[in-house]
Design a protein around this motif. Structure first.
Motif, PDB file in Angstrom:
ATOM      1  N   ARG A  92      57.953   8.397 -28.199  1.00 35.12           N
ATOM      2  CA  ARG A  92      58.318   8.014 -26.839  1.00 35.12           C
ATOM      3  C   ARG A  92      57.273   8.614 -25.903  1.00 35.12           C
ATOM      4  N   PHE A  93      57.129   8.024 -24.715  1.00 39.12           N
ATOM      5  CA  PHE A  93      56.072   8.431 -23.797  1.00 39.12           C
ATOM      6  C   PHE A  93      56.606   8.488 -22.375  1.00 39.12           C
ATOM      7  N   SER A  94      56.052   9.394 -21.588  1.00 39.78           N
ATOM      8  CA  SER A  94      56.346   9.394 -20.157  1.00 39.78           C
ATOM      9  C   SER A  94      55.093   9.794 -19.400  1.00 39.78           C
ATOM     10  N   LEU A  95      54.987   9.257 -18.191  1.00 44.52           N
ATOM     11  CA  LEU A  95      53.934   9.621 -17.257  1.00 44.52           C
ATOM     12  C   LEU A  95      54.626  10.126 -16.004  1.00 44.52           C
ATOM     13  N   GLU A  96      54.164  11.262 -15.490  1.00 40.96           N
ATOM     14  CA  GLU A  96      54.728  11.797 -14.255  1.00 40.96           C
ATOM     15  C   GLU A  96      53.632  11.957 -13.221  1.00 40.96           C
ATOM     16  N   ASP A  97      53.917  11.490 -12.031  1.00 41.98           N
ATOM     17  CA  ASP A  97      53.000  11.669 -10.908  1.00 41.98           C
ATOM     18  C   ASP A  97      53.294  13.047 -10.321  1.00 41.98           C
ATOM     19  N   PRO A  98      52.391  14.011 -10.457  1.00 39.69           N
ATOM     20  CA  PRO A  98      52.681  15.363  -9.980  1.00 39.69           C
ATOM     21  C   PRO A  98      52.800  15.462  -8.462  1.00 39.69           C
ATOM     22  N   ALA A  99      52.230  14.516  -7.729  1.00 39.51           N
ATOM     23  CA  ALA A  99      52.316  14.553  -6.269  1.00 39.51           C
ATOM     24  C   ALA A  99      53.709  14.156  -5.784  1.00 39.51           C
TER      25      ALA A  99
END
Length: 63
Positions: free
Chosen positions: A29-36
């Motif tokens: 499974r994968f996730s991308l998080e925008d740190p801003a």
């Protein structure tokens, strides 16, 4: 010469492996998080994540 500053987007990538309840199959499974913004996008497959990134590259405006 470019008229505007370059656009860039930063994501934190997380990936993990899940097993079925019987333990006989495994998937990533994968996730991308925008740190801003701390917005997280989840993906069931690598292909889904790559499609999302392609859409971000083709967008006329930043997300």
């Amino acid at each position: 010469m470019f008229d505007s500053l370059p656009f860039y987007q930063t994501y934190i990538l997380k990936l993990w492996q899940e097993r079925s309840s019987s333990g006989d199959s495994k998937v990533f499974r994968f996730s991308l998080e925008d740190p801003a913004t701390q917005v997280r996008y989840g993906f069931r497959t690598l292909d889904e994540m790559v499609q999302f990134l392609k859409q971000q590259c083709d967008a006329d405006e930043p997300p």
